[in-house]
Scaffold this active site. Structure first.
Site, short mmCIF file in Angstrom:
data_model
loop_
_atom_site.label_atom_id
_atom_site.label_comp_id
_atom_site.label_asym_id
_atom_site.label_seq_id
_atom_site.Cartn_x
_atom_site.Cartn_y
_atom_site.Cartn_z
N CYS A 77 0.95 1.42 -2.30
CA CYS A 77 1.28 0.04 -1.89
C CYS A 77 2.04 -0.63 -3.13
CB CYS A 77 0.21 -0.60 -1.41
SG CYS A 77 -1.17 -1.59 -2.54
N GLU A 78 2.96 -1.32 -3.07
CA GLU A 78 3.60 -2.09 -4.12
C GLU A 78 2.86 -3.26 -4.48
OE1 GLU A 78 6.75 -4.84 -1.83
OE2 GLU A 78 7.50 -2.70 -2.16
N HIS A 79 1.92 -3.58 -3.86
CA HIS A 79 1.11 -4.80 -4.32
C HIS A 79 -0.03 -4.59 -5.09
CE1 HIS A 79 2.61 -6.19 -0.16
NE2 HIS A 79 3.42 -6.55 -0.95
N HIS A 80 -0.66 -3.37 -4.90
CA HIS A 80 -1.89 -3.00 -5.95
C HIS A 80 -1.84 -1.80 -6.85
CE1 HIS A 80 -3.14 -6.00 -3.02
NE2 HIS A 80 -3.67 -6.61 -4.02
N GLN A 118 4.03 -0.25 4.26
CA GLN A 118 4.22 0.67 5.40
C GLN A 118 5.22 0.29 6.23
OE1 GLN A 118 0.58 1.47 7.65
NE2 GLN A 118 1.72 2.00 9.35
N HIS A 146 -4.91 2.01 4.20
CA HIS A 146 -4.36 1.51 2.83
C HIS A 146 -5.86 1.18 2.08
CE1 HIS A 146 -0.41 0.22 4.60
NE2 HIS A 146 -0.82 0.78 5.36
N CYS A 148 -5.96 -0.37 -0.68
CA CYS A 148 -6.21 -1.87 -0.83
C CYS A 148 -6.76 -2.61 -0.12
CB CYS A 148 -4.60 -2.39 -1.04
SG CYS A 148 -3.62 -2.59 0.40
#
Length: 192
Positions: A77-80, A118, A146, A148
């Site tokens: 994931c690009e956030h975490h 996703q 996920h 995260c």
């Protein structure tokens, strides 16, 4: 300083910031290992999905659904920058051209091997196939876990996220759409 050295220094700094000793036996080679792993896990940035698909286009009179289902994928994931683990189902209806079957999982990997969300990955797969093959329709469904959500934050173990992208006949024709969903939801034996 080259890219590899710069990356290793950054990982060393992260290890220090979390309270580790980068010089202890188990961590001495970790910065180099992390750099190599992330190069592989983000290799999709250096691949062109349209070029991959174009290398294996063949003329065909087939105009029925072609489905490759249960394609395992691993992304982050690009956030975490934590893992996304899932499976993809990809179908298209040819319009004079078919693509080599191995190219479909390759396209999934191109987009999985980038920092992702996703929803966007689902759209990117559908658009690459639609724009390159020009089929009568494309359908993509991703099921994923996920980390995260599971390892941190709400800690909802085994929750699954489903996303879909429908193009052409899969969007406009209810029978075609239903056939696709029935096929991806039908249990298949694992012994063939």
């Amino acid at each position: 300083m080259n890219r590899q050295e710069e990356f290793e220094q950054a990982v060393t700094k992260v290890l220090e910031l979390i309270g580790e000793d980068p010089q202890r036996e188990g961590l001495i080679k970790t910065p180099a290992r992390v750099a190599k792993a992330l190069d592989f896990l983000t290799s999709g940035y250096h691949q062109d999905p349209k070029e991959i698909l174009s290398q294996a286009l063949f003329t065909s009179s087939n105009d029925e659904m072609v489905l490759v289902r249960d394609i395992e994928f691993y992304s982050m994931c690009e956030h975490h920058i934590l893992p996304i683990i899932g499976r993809a189902h990809v179908a298209y209806i040819p319009d004079g051209k078919v693509v080599g079957l191995s190219k479909i999982p390759r396209i999934v990997n191109v987009f999985a091997r980038r920092l992702q969300i996703q929803e966007q990955m689902t759209e990117q797969i559908a658009d690459a196939i639609s724009e390159t093959i020009n089929p009568k329709g494309v359908a993509v469904v991703l099921h994923a876990r996920h980390m995260c959500m599971e390892m941190r934050g709400v800690e909802k173990i085994n929750s699954t996220t489903v996303s879909s992208a429908l193009r052409g006949l899969f969007k406009s024709d209810e029978r075609t759409r239903n056939e696709f969903y029935n096929l991806i939801n039908t249990h298949t034996p694992s012994n063939f």
